[in-house]
Design a protein around this motif. Structure first.
Motif, PDB file in Angstrom:
ATOM      1  N   PRO A  68      80.225  61.750  41.303  1.00 22.44           N
ATOM      2  CA  PRO A  68      80.798  60.803  42.254  1.00 22.44           C
ATOM      3  C   PRO A  68      80.019  59.497  42.369  1.00 22.44           C
ATOM      4  O   PRO A  68      80.600  58.453  42.692  1.00 22.44           O
ATOM      5  CB  PRO A  68      80.797  61.570  43.577  1.00 22.44           C
ATOM      6  CG  PRO A  68      79.786  62.651  43.399  1.00 22.44           C
ATOM      7  CD  PRO A  68      79.836  63.011  41.947  1.00 22.44           C
ATOM      8  N   CYS A  69      78.718  59.531  42.094  1.00 22.26           N
ATOM      9  CA  CYS A  69      77.935  58.292  42.154  1.00 22.26           C
ATOM     10  C   CYS A  69      78.366  57.331  41.045  1.00 22.26           C
ATOM     11  O   CYS A  69      78.537  56.124  41.289  1.00 22.26           O
ATOM     12  CB  CYS A  69      76.443  58.594  42.049  1.00 22.26           C
ATOM     13  SG  CYS A  69      75.781  59.495  43.474  1.00 22.26           S
ATOM     14  N   ARG A  70      78.538  57.858  39.839  1.00 24.20           N
ATOM     15  CA  ARG A  70      79.007  57.013  38.745  1.00 24.20           C
ATOM     16  C   ARG A  70      80.445  56.572  38.996  1.00 24.20           C
ATOM     17  O   ARG A  70      80.831  55.440  38.676  1.00 24.20           O
ATOM     18  CB  ARG A  70      78.904  57.748  37.418  1.00 24.20           C
ATOM     19  CG  ARG A  70      77.484  57.992  36.962  1.00 24.20           C
ATOM     20  CD  ARG A  70      77.417  58.443  35.524  1.00 24.20           C
ATOM     21  NE  ARG A  70      77.804  57.379  34.595  1.00 24.20           N
ATOM     22  CZ  ARG A  70      77.809  57.503  33.280  1.00 24.20           C
ATOM     23  NH1 ARG A  70      77.445  58.665  32.726  1.00 24.20           N
ATOM     24  NH2 ARG A  70      78.166  56.503  32.510  1.00 24.20           N
ATOM     25  N   LEU A  93      86.071  57.546  48.918  1.00 24.40           N
ATOM     26  CA  LEU A  93      84.714  58.085  48.808  1.00 24.40           C
ATOM     27  C   LEU A  93      83.910  57.778  50.067  1.00 24.40           C
ATOM     28  O   LEU A  93      83.175  58.642  50.568  1.00 24.40           O
ATOM     29  CB  LEU A  93      84.017  57.530  47.562  1.00 24.40           C
ATOM     30  CG  LEU A  93      84.599  57.941  46.212  1.00 24.40           C
ATOM     31  CD1 LEU A  93      83.754  57.363  45.070  1.00 24.40           C
ATOM     32  CD2 LEU A  93      84.661  59.466  46.074  1.00 24.40           C
ATOM     33  N   HIS A  94      84.030  56.553  50.571  1.00 21.97           N
ATOM     34  CA  HIS A  94      83.312  56.199  51.806  1.00 21.97           C
ATOM     35  C   HIS A  94      83.866  56.980  52.997  1.00 21.97           C
ATOM     36  O   HIS A  94      83.117  57.343  53.915  1.00 21.97           O
ATOM     37  CB  HIS A  94      83.415  54.703  52.076  1.00 21.97           C
ATOM     38  CG  HIS A  94      82.424  53.878  51.313  1.00 21.97           C
ATOM     39  ND1 HIS A  94      81.069  53.920  51.570  1.00 21.97           N
ATOM     40  CD2 HIS A  94      82.584  52.996  50.291  1.00 21.97           C
ATOM     41  CE1 HIS A  94      80.434  53.091  50.756  1.00 21.97           C
ATOM     42  NE2 HIS A  94      81.324  52.527  49.959  1.00 21.97           N
ATOM     43  N   CYS A  95      85.155  57.239  52.977  1.00 19.97           N
ATOM     44  CA  CYS A  95      85.788  57.998  54.052  1.00 19.97           C
ATOM     45  C   CYS A  95      85.233  59.422  54.105  1.00 19.97           C
ATOM     46  O   CYS A  95      85.023  59.983  55.186  1.00 19.97           O
ATOM     47  CB  CYS A  95      87.293  58.019  53.819  1.00 19.97           C
ATOM     48  SG  CYS A  95      88.265  58.551  55.234  1.00 19.97           S
ATOM     49  N   ARG A  96      84.971  59.998  52.929  1.00 22.94           N
ATOM     50  CA  ARG A  96      84.485  61.380  52.850  1.00 22.94           C
ATOM     51  C   ARG A  96      82.979  61.479  52.696  1.00 22.94           C
ATOM     52  O   ARG A  96      82.423  62.576  52.788  1.00 22.94           O
ATOM     53  CB  ARG A  96      85.169  62.081  51.666  1.00 22.94           C
ATOM     54  CG  ARG A  96      86.674  62.254  51.838  1.00 22.94           C
ATOM     55  CD  ARG A  96      87.294  62.895  50.622  1.00 22.94           C
ATOM     56  NE  ARG A  96      87.307  61.990  49.478  1.00 22.94           N
ATOM     57  CZ  ARG A  96      87.322  62.387  48.205  1.00 22.94           C
ATOM     58  NH1 ARG A  96      87.279  63.676  47.901  1.00 22.94           N
ATOM     59  NH2 ARG A  96      87.354  61.497  47.239  1.00 22.94           N
ATOM     60  N   GLY A  97      82.308  60.357  52.441  1.00 31.90           N
ATOM     61  CA  GLY A  97      80.860  60.395  52.230  1.00 31.90           C
ATOM     62  C   GLY A  97      80.476  61.107  50.956  1.00 31.90           C
ATOM     63  O   GLY A  97      79.481  61.829  50.906  1.00 31.90           O
TER      64      GLY A  97
END
Length: 226
Positions: A68-70, A93-97
């Motif tokens: 997920p970081c990439r 992604l920001h919504c789920r962290g």
């Protein structure tokens, strides 16, 4: 589009479009590694859509290890190039962290930017934020307007949420219309969610729609309720 960006033998079709189509075709056949190769080829030319698809592959583990970081890094790059789907995926992604810090305010801004690009799914997410008071003050009227816009743009969750709000407001007949339209535009996970949400409803017509959603999702025991 200049002639230099057209694929040989395919008038009007750009090279990046061709590479993306080949990559998608590989994904559809379950050939993730080949899909990644095509997307990388398109991304080398700076195509934001291809960069977004590389992010999707890294997020989902299609042809590459899930990372997920990439994925977030690819989405951020494509978002900076103006791709609305990259904005939406990075917002998720920001919504789920996941892969990035959880941050509702950043997610909201990204969903808003994606919606400005015409993304109906982003309109639906903005509606959820306004309904629940995430990142912005709770505002049912704004939520209703956003759900309606998403519904009219064809998003299945937008149609469902628009129908849900209509039902809440007592407009049952109109809600039934939009629930049926949602059934025409969904996918398995959506149908499962719709079935679970509507199955307990006391109205038999609503429960019948839940049964239809369950049947579309392939759930066992999804026959028409009594």
């Amino acid at each position: 589009m200049t002639e230099g960006t057209r694929a040989s033998g395919s008038p009007g079709l750009g090279i990046a479009d061709t590479l993306l189509a080949l990559g998608q075709s590989c994904l559809d056949r379950g050939e993730g590694d080949r899909a990644v190769a095509w997307f990388r080829s398109a991304a080398r030319g700076g195509d934001a859509r291809a960069i977004t698809m590389l992010g999707r592959c890294h997020e989902r583990g299609w042809g590459v290890p899930a990372d997920p970081c990439r994925a977030a890094a690819h989405y951020r790059k494509a978002a900076d190039l103006g791709d609305g789907w990259a904005m939406f995926n990075l917002a998720d992604l920001h919504c789920r962290g996941i892969g990035v810090p959880a941050d509702d305010e950043v997610a909201y801004r990204l969903y808003a930017a994606s919606a400005s690009k015409g993304n109906a799914k982003a309109l639906n997410m903005l509606g959820l934020f306004h309904e629940s008071g995430r990142a912005v003050p709770a505002d049912g009227n704004s939520a209703r307007a956003l759900f309606r816009a998403a519904a009219e743009s064809g998003d299945c969750w937008g149609r469902f949420n628009h129908a849900r709000m209509l039902l809440q407001d007592g407009s049952e007949e109109e809600a039934l219309i939009w629930f049926r339209r949602a059934l025409d535009s969904g996918f398995p996970d959506f149908y499962r969610g719709m079935a679970a949400a509507l199955a307990p409803h006391p109205n038999p017509r609503i429960r019948a729609l839940a049964a239809q959603a369950g049947a579309l999702a392939g759930l066992r025991g999804a026959g028409t309720p009594e």
